[in-house]
Design a protein around this motif. Structure first.
Motif, short mmCIF file in Angstrom:
data_model
loop_
_atom_site.label_atom_id
_atom_site.label_comp_id
_atom_site.label_asym_id
_atom_site.label_seq_id
_atom_site.Cartn_x
_atom_site.Cartn_y
_atom_site.Cartn_z
N MET A 117 -2.31 -4.33 -8.62
CA MET A 117 -1.06 -4.37 -9.38
C MET A 117 0.15 -4.00 -8.54
O MET A 117 1.28 -4.15 -8.98
N LEU A 118 -0.08 -3.49 -7.33
CA LEU A 118 1.02 -3.07 -6.47
C LEU A 118 1.44 -4.20 -5.54
O LEU A 118 0.62 -5.04 -5.15
N SER A 119 2.69 -4.20 -5.16
CA SER A 119 3.19 -5.17 -4.20
C SER A 119 2.71 -4.80 -2.80
O SER A 119 2.70 -3.63 -2.43
N PRO A 120 2.31 -5.79 -1.98
CA PRO A 120 1.94 -5.47 -0.60
C PRO A 120 3.06 -4.79 0.18
O PRO A 120 2.80 -4.00 1.09
N VAL A 121 4.30 -5.10 -0.17
CA VAL A 121 5.43 -4.44 0.50
C VAL A 121 5.42 -2.95 0.18
O VAL A 121 5.60 -2.09 1.06
N ALA A 122 5.19 -2.62 -1.10
CA ALA A 122 5.13 -1.21 -1.49
C ALA A 122 3.96 -0.51 -0.83
O ALA A 122 4.06 0.64 -0.38
N VAL A 123 2.82 -1.19 -0.75
CA VAL A 123 1.63 -0.60 -0.13
C VAL A 123 1.88 -0.35 1.36
O VAL A 123 1.51 0.70 1.90
N SER A 124 2.51 -1.31 2.04
CA SER A 124 2.75 -1.14 3.47
C SER A 124 3.69 0.02 3.75
O SER A 124 3.53 0.72 4.75
N TRP A 125 4.65 0.26 2.87
CA TRP A 125 5.54 1.40 3.07
C TRP A 125 4.90 2.71 2.61
O TRP A 125 5.00 3.74 3.27
N MET A 126 4.23 2.65 1.47
CA MET A 126 3.66 3.88 0.91
C MET A 126 2.51 4.40 1.76
O MET A 126 2.39 5.61 1.99
#
Length: 366
Positions: free
Chosen positions: A185-194
């Protein structure tokens, strides 16, 4: 009550005339569109000295052709033409936003067009293609894509194990199903930053501190080429495995229970039941999941861009991230478009061959 032959003949003549008018309308609009597009293309390529200031007349011709096509089909087919009108808007929209930009991209690909220069666009023939064929960074990114796509099978194996686990009778099964779906459910962009920029940060990130505690002196997850590639795949797997898992879980739940119970009665152990019954029955679902995941993997860019920007030294570049940096950093529209069009053709050929081989293999297996 019978109809008079003269009335039937006149009706047939009217239908024939209507069909002729419809075909003439379609052909006239098609000829106008092709002529305007050809003239504008040759003018933009500086082959001829006359043309339009922009592509707006071609757009108007396309709209006119769309209306002529709709009206012509009604004149030619009658009631069936009215039915086709419900499908035509979607087809015409696809042509406008998918097919036309693809061919327009080919037009740009054979041009020297750098947004940072004052010269504007200039036709340069096959120069971009020759530059691409001799670009070691592009082919390095192509080699990276082979590794990234091959890693889909690792994701599939992990996802299959999770699907089997969540399909078993375990406690809190519904909770774990929802928990394992959360990364999807998360964006890959958010995962890469988080995760990539925070948890795996080499100085103060929790993952780096844990690695130091375990004996890794300098835990830089994105500094060494192969470690960086596996780190990117770890982030990508965390986002993507739930997608494969949910497809496989749906397939497992649809399997007939009688066959599995019969295998247990016949004395098959867990591994034998899986390898001889579950896995063969799951092949259609497995192939669908792998093919879909491969298509998504071929577009890998966001995690690479946000974590390594293709580094170190382009070692982790995907094709999409490399093309993105060619556009953003160098403003080289013509060369970037050539690489994108070539990659698109490679994807079409690759997926066509894969689907043909899979279809042939499935026919033999079943």
């Amino acid at each position: 009550m019978t109809r008079e032959p003269g009335i039937e003949r006149r009706r047939e003549e009217v239908k024939v005339r209507r069909a002729r008018v419809g075909r003439g309308l379609i052909w006239a609009a098609t000829a106008l569109l092709l002529v305007l597009a050809l003239v504008q293309g040759l003018y933009r390529a500086e082959v001829i000295g006359f043309g339009f200031a922009n592509w707006r007349p071609v757009l108007y011709a396309y709209l006119l052709w769309s209306a002529a096509l709709c009206g012509g089909l009604v004149l030619i087919r009658g009631d069936r033409g009215h039915q086709a009108l419900f499908v035509l808007p979607a087809v015409l929209f696809t042509v406008a936003v998918v097919i036309f930009p693809t061919f327009f991209g080919l037009f740009i690909a054979f041009s020297e067009w750098n947004l940072s220069s004052f010269g504007g666009r200039r036709f340069n023939g096959l120069d971009n293609f020759y530059a691409m064929m001799n670009d070691p960074y592009y082919w390095n990114a192509m080699g990276n894509m082979v590794f990234y796509v091959a890693f889909v099978f690792v994701q599939y194996a992990i996802a299959f194990g999770l699907a089997l686990l969540l399909n078993a009778e375990i406690r809190a099964r519904k909770f774990f199903r929802v928990a394992f779906l959360l990364p999807f459910m998360l964006s890959p962009v958010a995962v890469s930053w988080m995760i990539g920029k925070s948890i795996m940060e080499y100085r103060f990130g929790p993952a780096a501190q844990l690695a130091r505690f375990l004996g890794w002196d300098s835990p830089a997850f994105f500094a060494t080429p192969w470690i960086a590639k596996f780190s990117i795949m770890a982030l990508d797997s965390w986002v993507s495995i739930p997608f494969i898992m949910i497809l496989l879980l749906a397939g497992l739940q649809a399997l007939p229970k009688e066959i599995q119970e019969a295998a247990r009665i016949d004395g098959a152990n867990g591994w034998q039941a899986f390898w001889k019954i579950t896995f063969p029955l799951m092949l259609p679902v497995s192939i669908t999941a792998i093919v879909l995941r491969t298509i998504f993997q071929l577009k890998l860019a966001d995690i690479v861009i946000n974590t390594t920007a293709g580094g170190p030294g382009g070692a982790t570049d995907s094709i999409t991230s490399f093309i993105y940096r060619e556009y953003r950093d160098r403003s080289n529209v013509g060369y970037g478009t050539m690489m994108a069009e070539f990659y698109f053709i490679m994807i079409v050929i690759f997926l066509t061959v894969v689907l043909a081989l899979v279809s042939r293999w499935m026919r033999r297996a079943t």
